[in-house]
Write a protein that holds these residues in place. Structure first.
Motif: not given
Length: 593
Positions: A80-88
């Protein structure tokens, strides 16, 4: 114009933003466009560097993890952190039910989503699980490529997910699960983001398998403890062995712990009797092990022997000595140590096989020249993080590949970057600056195994390395045709034959290889042994005629020839060596002009 460009270069050097560059460029559209393109390239390089650094940090973090749940939480949080995603989130494969189930999430708020199961082929995640290939979409609810089901669509809708990217977790062809990154707004995923998630998934898959193996080992040890409940001494031994395994200890640590616990000497041998570990004082002891065939401790002469067996295969045996009798509790400790040893040997072999397969796959991609060099470099850093690979020496071995691997000495192993079968040969890539030195070190390996080894390089990573491998393959073929079996050689070692078989020839290097000792002697002492050597061959190897041509006494020619013989070593006048020397003399004359 020049002043404006200087100002833009200064701003770039000071890491100015795109808006600052645009203001500095003013009305000059060409300068503005060029500066912004350079700024974008710098930003992209920084982004790639940050991603690689993050992957290294993830690898370190995962390597230190021991708790399976903690590993999974770390993986999804990092994704989630590396891709700047809302949900992983991460799903694991359920072999009994043949589907995947939600195991870990980061950023999720929906209870239904956190409990969803994905049948193979259903939804984006089910398609990833079925095909072992990554899939991504900017708008999952309206994407008709995927087979939508009411349960999956309900869970995804309740979580509010729109854009989804999923990539498989696979180790040695075995499917482990799927790693996802998703957003609650429409967002296309770039190829770089998909590749980054795939790299994280590869690290995650290996870590999950390793943590599972450690957990299975701990479970096996717990079962042993329950089945052989005994004295506090046995319990302490169990804890000691468990600690060794879970901390990554090897069989030598198990042998040392057993020797200390029972005040005995311990020898661990493999399935054919080779010593793998020794602990305690074995001086004067006669180690016997062949008679032990089961997992039960057996008295053999003055020794106690128990086989280390896993999956019905005998992997070795523990031999105990230095004690007349063993109590029932001590015998159970020895048998428990044999089981733990078998598990460690099995895991070590599986890890070695997995590493060899990974190296062989990477080697095939490297030598084919078809894969992306940047991806290959990242993979190599994970496999061999402490090995330099900017310039590599290639060794192609034709013969008994297992024997060659077994005979590699420690100095060679320390410089080995990649190895594996390719094109029917065993290919070794060494971090060496000198092919001749590598060939000399491999000479004993070739002699003892009967293998024929061609050594070329060093060559830079990429197409030069591919060309060097091709040259090594041609070199091995030439050596076999010349009957040079059980030898290790570079193209220069084959003389004329090596020149004929080579695609490119470094004439200067070849002359130095054949005549270097004589040339250096002349340069240091102001002599002309090279001239004498040339006259000697021009006179049909007659010292008398050479003396006439040089206008000197025959004894002087003979003295010079003796000195040349000392420099070139015995056999230099034999037909094959003589031909190589004459060719080198011609090439040297051509170089001098």
């Amino acid at each position: 114009m020049i002043a404006k460009m200087e100002e833009l270069l200064r701003l770039l050097a000071e890491d100015a933003s795109g808006s600052e560059l645009a203001r500095a460029a003013g009305e000059d559209a060409v300068a503005r466009d060029l500066a912004l393109r350079i700024r974008a390239g710098i930003d992209a390089s920084k982004k790639r560097e940050a991603e690689l650094s993050a992957l290294v940090d993830v690898a370190r973090e995962l390597a230190s993890a021991r708790d399976p749940g903690g590993v999974l939480d770390t993986i999804v949080h990092r994704a989630r952190t590396l891709l700047g995603a809302d949900v992983a989130y991460l799903t694991l494969y359920d072999d009994a039910r043949g589907d995947t189930y939600m195991r870990a999430t980061d950023g999720s708020v929906s209870a239904a989503f956190q409990q969803v199961r994905l049948p193979l082929g259903a939804g984006l995640g089910g398609l990833v699980a079925k095909t072992y290939k990554p899939y991504w979409t900017a708008d999952y609810p309206s994407d008709r490529r995927f087979r939508h089901t009411s349960s999956i669509d309900h869970a995804v809708g309740e979580e509010g997910l729109i854009a989804i990217c999923g990539t498989p977790l696979v180790v040695d062809g075995a499917f482990v699960g799927v790693l996802f990154a998703s957003n609650r707004t429409r967002r296309p995923f770039s190829q770089d983001e998909v590749s980054l998630l795939g790299s994280l998934a590869a690290l995650a898959a290996v870590t999950i398998v390793q943590v599972r193996a450690a957990a299975e080992t701990a479970a096996a040890l717990d079962q042993l403890s329950a089945a052989h409940a005994g004295t506090e001494h046995a319990a302490a031994a169990h804890d000691r062995f468990a600690g060794i395994v879970l901390s990554g200890g090897d069989v030598d640590a198990i042998a040392a712990a057993l020797a200390e616990l029972l005040d005995v000497w311990v020898v661990l041998v493999d399935a054919v009797g080779n010593e793998l570990a020794v602990a305690g004082d074995t001086r004067g002891a006669v180690v016997r092990w062949q008679e032990s065939e089961s997992g039960r401790l057996t008295r053999v002469g003055d020794c106690w022997v128990v086989a280390a067996t896993a999956k019905g295969e005998r992997l070795g045996a523990l031999v105990i000595g230095g004690v007349d009798e063993l109590s029932g509790a001590d015998q159970r400790i020895v048998e428990r140590a044999a089981v733990v040893t078998a598990l460690v040997l099995l895991f070590r072999r599986q890890a070695a096989e997995q590493s060899q397969r990974a190296q062989a796959d990477l080697l095939a991609d490297v030598l084919s020249g078809a894969a992306d060099p940047r991806t290959l470099t990242d993979r190599l850093r994970l496999l061999a993080p402490n090995r330099r690979h900017d310039r590599l020496v290639v060794a192609v071995c034709r013969g008994d590949q297992a024997a060659v691997r077994a005979r590699l000495s420690a100095p060679l192993e320390d410089k080995l970057v990649l190895s594996g079968p390719y094109g029917g040969d065993l290919v070794l890539l060494f971090s060496r600056a000198d092919a001749a030195a590598a060939a000399r070190e491999l000479a004993e390996v070739a002699k003892r195994t009967g293998a024929t080894i061609g050594v070329t390089g060093p060559a830079a990573w990429g197409e030069p390395l591919v060309d060097s491998h091709r040259q090594a393959v041609r070199l091995v073929g030439t050596m076999l045709r010349l009957g040079r079996i059980g030898e290790s050689a570079t193209p220069d070692d084959l003389g004329v034959a090596g020149l004929v078989g080579a695609a490119d020839v470094d004439v200067q290097a070849h002359v130095q290889h054949v005549l270097g000792a004589v040339l250096e002697y002349d340069a240091q002492r102001g002599t002309d042994l090279i001239g004498t050597l040339r006259a000697y061959f021009a006179a049909g190897q007659s010292p008398t005629r050479a003396a006439t041509a040089l206008h000197i006494h025959p004894n002087t020619v003979q003295q010079r020839l003796d000195r040349i013989g000392a420099l070139l070593a015995d056999g230099w006048q034999a037909p094959e060596r003589a031909l190589d020397i004459q060719v080198a003399l011609r090439l040297h004359q051509a170089i001098k002009g």
